[in-house]
Design an enzyme around this catalytic site. Sequence first.
Site, PDB file in Angstrom:
ATOM      1  CG  ASP A 185      -2.382   5.409   4.270  1.00 65.16           C
ATOM      2  OD1 ASP A 185      -2.607   4.294   3.592  1.00 65.16           O
ATOM      3  OD2 ASP A 185      -1.491   5.309   5.126  1.00 65.16           O
ATOM      4  CD  GLU A 186      -4.105   2.221   7.083  1.00 66.47           C
ATOM      5  OE1 GLU A 186      -5.261   1.459   6.934  1.00 66.47           O
ATOM      6  OE2 GLU A 186      -3.003   1.575   7.279  1.00 66.47           O
ATOM      7  CD  GLN A 242      -5.816  -4.809   6.587  1.00 69.86           C
ATOM      8  OE1 GLN A 242      -4.840  -4.520   7.765  1.00 69.86           O
ATOM      9  NE2 GLN A 242      -5.444  -4.505   5.379  1.00 69.86           N
ATOM     10  NE  ARG A 249      -1.898  -7.027  10.937  1.00 66.10           N
ATOM     11  CZ  ARG A 249      -1.872  -6.394   9.658  1.00 66.10           C
ATOM     12  NH1 ARG A 249      -0.939  -5.429   9.755  1.00 66.10           N
ATOM     13  NH2 ARG A 249      -2.847  -6.577   8.861  1.00 66.10           N
ATOM     14  CE  LYS A 298      -1.734   0.870   3.960  1.00 69.61           C
ATOM     15  NZ  LYS A 298      -0.979   2.006   4.442  1.00 69.61           N
ATOM     16  CB  THR A 299       3.427   2.372   2.203  1.00 68.70           C
ATOM     17  OG1 THR A 299       2.735   2.300   3.390  1.00 68.70           O
ATOM     18  CG2 THR A 299       4.280   3.737   2.397  1.00 68.70           C
TER      19      THR A 299
END
Length: 674
Positions: free
Chosen positions: A217-218, A248, A611, A33-34
Amino acid sequence: MSRWLQGLNEEQRQAVAAVDGPLLVLAGAGSGKTRVITHRIAHLMDGGVGPEAILAVTFTNKAADEMRERLAAMVGKKRAQVATLSTFHAFGLALLKDETQRRRRNARLVVFDTGDQLACLRELLRRVDLGRTFDLGSLLQRISGWKNAFLAPGELPSSDDPYDEAAAELYPRYLEQLEAYAAVDFDDLVCQPTKLLEGSAACRERWAARFRYVLVDEYQDTNAAQLRLLRALGGGHRNVCVVGDDDQSIYGWRGADVRNILRFGDDFPGAQVIALERNYRSCPPILALANQVIAANPERHPKQLRPTRHGGVKVRLVVGTDGESEARWVALHLKQAVERHGRGWGEAAVLYRSNILARGLEEALREHGVPYRVFGGAAFFDRKEVKDVSAYLRLCCNPFDEIALRRVINTPARGIGPVTVAKLAAWAEATPGRSLFAALQQAPEVLGAADRALAPIAELVALIGKHAPLLRGGGALADQGRMLIEATGLRGELERSSPSGKIFERRWGHVLGLFDGLAAYCRRVERPSLADYLNRLALFSSGDDDAEGPRDCVTLCTLHGAKGLEFPLVIMVGLEEGLLPHDRTLNPQANDLDSSGVDEERRLCYVGITRARDELVLTRAARRLIRGRAQDRQPSRFLEGLVAEDFELEDLSAPPPLEDVKAMVAALRARLGA
């Protein structure tokens, strides 16, 4: 091909290259994503878009800093600094300051963090007798919800809930106090800019022209107010790219609305949707479980994580006899992972839904010599000594800041007790336009000429009067601040109250660290301002968790706190009904707003699973001590329907096979000579 499109997979390239118009990037866990966000910004710059026209917002200072560092490595530090990469709250503060200065020169603006908000409510409760004790956090949560829904005190829905009624009683008084203190809270940093943009076409056009490309973002964590801010800011040019994952979305309990990402196309018609499904983090068995768990949620964008790695061990499911058995197994498994399989302590994490499980885990880890840290401990800016120093500095910037004044009026102890403060506050409240600091200045009139508190009050007023002009002047702020704090006697108070010299040195080091940060800020900024620096501190205290303990150790963390982290080995404990999903979800209480639905609990489980990089262990207990009573426990519904062949089951609660029992009896008889 643009250099920033090279090295990306096909879906990532599409997301980076789709420059104009609304775009929703569904970024699954571990999908890069980043990388997509930073490459998209760099691609825009290479395509002729000035960095000053780009705004990228996220939710934590840590995420914003990581984004900025990555971009600087790609396009150079100078160009990266021109682009606006910040949190929602930092951007809102910048907009609010700009617009406030445009309307009123030298206008004060103080940012209250959560501690200040709670202190304000505590003072209001002291003044307003509501007939019972209330949890301040629950009251603040309700007020925050109303503010983000843009509800004025006279527009609140009717409710028989005592917490709703109490919060409604305090709400208008809370707003009045913020105005009296010349303060804004975190909600204001989104809601007030939104009102400015929505209420003025000129303001809206000015900011839309300034930021022609907006990235979020997010996005799954946005609330209704943040959506309105985004629509007001980008609704004209529609160059809005949001990146997130509805699977998420786990912060509904604090206002996040998963419908924002589910219905992005309704808010920005014609939006392109690109799904990033290739996972670069986890092994296939882990992703198979994640996909199977989350597929049961009814409302979600259709997508499935696809592994890019191969191999991997089966997911292990361990059933302990009770909570102690479960915790003991976790400790022994961690020791085995290090001693037999060569893992480092820092490669492992133990995740749980509720802090109720943490104590038993910590006891077992200590008993077996497993080093650990608790992630989500006290953040630097929330430490008492740092808050005390910040309060003195805030008071020098703004004598109307009553929260800061109340914090330091007798810190260190100088003989101004609560009875004296109450008399001063009553005078200020009864006199329109007078502040508590004004009451200090008029102390002989308020308290009488013979009051013993007059001398220390005069010393405090003189102290602030001497240092405030120096700190407002903008020169050598760190040195001036140190001189102020030395004059307060805080250092001696810290030394006296610290159990050991080592603890004192650490606490005083926190104070010096604050001034080191102020000095660094002054070096970075062309026109440094103490008020601006303090507002930045308030923003930093709002988000990013710190961790207690050394780094080379096992991480203990809640599932909420684990968002954004990853570990080679993850152990998720307490996979039981009532723990995950949490009992508050299954049996919501009238005065509890933390009941965001089983769907969100399932997403929380999914976040925990994803995770793990190499090894995932799920544990539960057959019986557990809950509130002093041993209770039989049912496995979490999130384990239902999973294929047994995909698991390695270890049931410590099951009776041993008959053959093993016979063998044990025979061995016992042999030892007894029977």
